[in-house]
Design an enzyme around this catalytic site. Structure first.
Site, PDB file in Angstrom:
ATOM      1  N   ASN A 161      -0.025  86.083  11.508  1.00  0.00           N
ATOM      2  CA  ASN A 161       0.962  85.014  11.669  1.00  0.00           C
ATOM      3  C   ASN A 161       0.186  83.711  11.774  1.00  0.00           C
ATOM      4  OD1 ASN A 161       2.970  83.265  12.414  1.00  0.00           O
ATOM      5  ND2 ASN A 161       3.563  84.358  14.278  1.00  0.00           N
TER       6      ASN A 161
ATOM      7  N   ARG B  44       3.691  87.188   8.484  1.00  0.00           N
ATOM      8  CA  ARG B  44       4.932  86.522   8.835  1.00  0.00           C
ATOM      9  C   ARG B  44       5.046  85.271   7.962  1.00  0.00           C
ATOM     10  NH1 ARG B  44       7.008  84.997  14.763  1.00  0.00           N
ATOM     11  NH2 ARG B  44       9.077  84.362  14.148  1.00  0.00           N
TER      12      ARG B  44
ATOM     13  N   HIS C 198      14.283  83.570  13.053  1.00  0.00           N
ATOM     14  CA  HIS C 198      14.036  84.635  14.046  1.00  0.00           C
ATOM     15  C   HIS C 198      14.501  85.994  13.529  1.00  0.00           C
ATOM     16  CE1 HIS C 198      14.028  81.466  17.493  1.00  0.00           C
ATOM     17  NE2 HIS C 198      12.791  81.810  17.173  1.00  0.00           N
TER      18      HIS C 198
ATOM     19  N   ARG D  85      12.734  71.367  20.956  1.00  0.00           N
ATOM     20  CA  ARG D  85      13.711  70.995  19.913  1.00  0.00           C
ATOM     21  C   ARG D  85      15.093  70.854  20.555  1.00  0.00           C
ATOM     22  NH1 ARG D  85      12.415  76.113  16.281  1.00  0.00           N
ATOM     23  NH2 ARG D  85      10.521  76.448  17.470  1.00  0.00           N
TER      24      ARG D  85
ATOM     25  N   GLU E 105       8.142  91.412  17.076  1.00  0.00           N
ATOM     26  CA  GLU E 105       8.160  90.989  15.671  1.00  0.00           C
ATOM     27  C   GLU E 105       6.951  91.537  14.910  1.00  0.00           C
ATOM     28  OE1 GLU E 105       8.678  87.350  17.726  1.00  0.00           O
ATOM     29  OE2 GLU E 105       9.929  86.549  16.128  1.00  0.00           O
TER      30      GLU E 105
END
Ligand code: AMP
Length: 396
Positions: free
Chosen positions: A10, A95, A183, A243, A381
């Site tokens: 990732n 990813r 996600h 965010r 993940e």
């Protein structure tokens, strides 16, 4: 097929995260090590932990040794091959943030796929180029290994058209302005384990709350994504660490038109300076906000809880009711007080919290009398990516 391990990569703008999974004789993938190189190009640090979370390495690196992602990959690769000499890689799973409208599944990367993924970079300029830099580097140094791209958007391609469009003229949809959702690897993992951990709800109407430094919600019906709070970008929906979540677009028009804000300044404001950090002025970390006595820190926590509960209500309306709420990711897995407040705000949906189970962090945190149940399911993940990579090579 020779080899017995899958490497998961990732790659971000200044960090490389990786995980090595071993395939046992029963065909099950088990974590061997998980690591990261942070501060690429500035103050690089190298950390690796074993499957039990014990540190295998933790050291500073010379900035001249790790200037860019490909240097980090070379360093991590060398370390892994030295410490795990018995593991021969079958494939590398990456990813990749954006699979656009077409990739609803992971894909083996060849030249044509790589070119297609490069074309999607403008949709995710902060992440996609770094994800692809890792694939490029590994295709060069390990050309014999299958590289599998696994997308954060892919799981949401089952959305109905209503959850895929914006109320804009069609030319924008054709140009790629759609609700992609993100996600997805986390939600896919949760959907994949629900039949084992909570079989009674796996086929039902479930909202998964991925509450980490990035945060979103996903509505699942029978394990498939039907709607989610993130859309064209990972900015939409509920508030996050840095965010803002959903924002009146008029604010952006005002900032650009009246305050002369540049696109770069706006990007920094929306990705790095807003959310819990912006509102509290204290931190983006929920742990620190919960401990803080600053009134704005409390306001930020209240805002987070309020908007998560509000969006749970919206997704429950989309699902036509709710059978279960599942918490996951950093806040969802580790913050019982936040879970308790969110569940309390969702009492009208028929969820009753079992306070002791919630404090203990049990898998099921609702009472047996609760009409809709509540759960804590740790996400993974990396394992999802490893499984995808394995499936791709086994099917090849
Ligand atoms: P993630 O992005 O899933 O790794 O989540 C990271 C975030 O989870 C951190 O920024 C913290 O805000 C939050 N977090 C982790 N542990 C806790 C905890 N024990 N209590 C509250 N928040 C936590």
């Amino acid at each position: 097929m020779s080899g017995n391990a899958i490497l998961v990569v990732n790659a971000g703008s200044s960090s490389l995260k990786f995980a090595l999974f071993r395939l046992d004789t029963a065909g099950v993938l088990n974590l061997a090590a998980r690591g990261q190189i942070d501060g690429i190009g500035s103050q690089p640090q190298f950390k690796v932990k074993d499957d039990a979370g014990r540190a295998l390495v933790e050291r500073e690196l010379e900035v001249t040794d790790v200037r860019e992602v490909k240097d980090a990959i070379a360093l991590a690769g060398l370390w892994l091959s030295t410490h795990f000499p018995g593991e021969a890689l079958l494939a590398i799973g990456h990813r990749v943030v954006h699979g656009g409208a077409d990739y609803a599944q992971p894909v083996l990367v060849d030249d044509a796929v790589f070119a297609a993924l490069e074309k999607l970079a403008p949709l995710a300029p902060l992440h996609q180029p770094h994800n692809l830099a890792a694939i490029r580097a590994l295709r060069e140094t390990r050309p014999e290994l299958p590289q599998v791209a696994c997308f954060d958007t892919a799981f949401h391609r089952t959305h109905p058209q209503l959850a895929d469009v914006y109320a804009l003229p069609w030319e924008y949809y054709a140009a790629g302005v759609r609700r992609y959702g993100f996600h997805g690897l986390s939600y896919e993992y949760i959907a994949s384990v629900l039949p084992q951990v909570a079989p009674a709800i796996a086929q039902g109407r479930v909202i998964v709350a991925h509450l980490g430094s990035g945060a979103s919600l996903c509505a699942l019906r029978a394990g498939r994504s039907v709607d989610s709070t993130m859309g064209f970008s990972p900015l939409d929906g509920i508030p996050m660490g840095t965010r803002p979540g959903a924002l009146d677009p008029g604010v952006l028009l005002y900032l650009v038109g009246q305050r002369g804000m540049t696109a770069a300044a706006l990007e920094k404001l929306l990705y790095k300076q807003s959310g819990l950090l912006g509102l509290s002025g204290v931190s983006n970390d929920m742990r620190l906000l919960q401990e803080s006595t600053e009134p704005r820190a409390q306001l930020a926590v209240d805002y987070f809880v309020h908007y998560v509960a509000k969006e749970i209500g919206a997704l429950a309306a989309v699902l036509g009711g709710l059978d279960a709420l599942v918490f996951t990711a950093g806040i969802g897995e580790n913050a019982p007080a936040i879970r308790a407040r969110i569940v309390a705000a969702c009492a009208w949906l028929g969820i009753t919290l079992d306070s002791n189970a919630n404090q203990r962090g049990d898998i099921c945190i609702s009472t047996t009398a609760s009409a809709a149940s509540a759960w804590v399911v740790p996400t993974n993940e990396e394992l999802m990516i490893a499984r995808h990579a394995l499936t791709q090579v086994q099917g090849a």
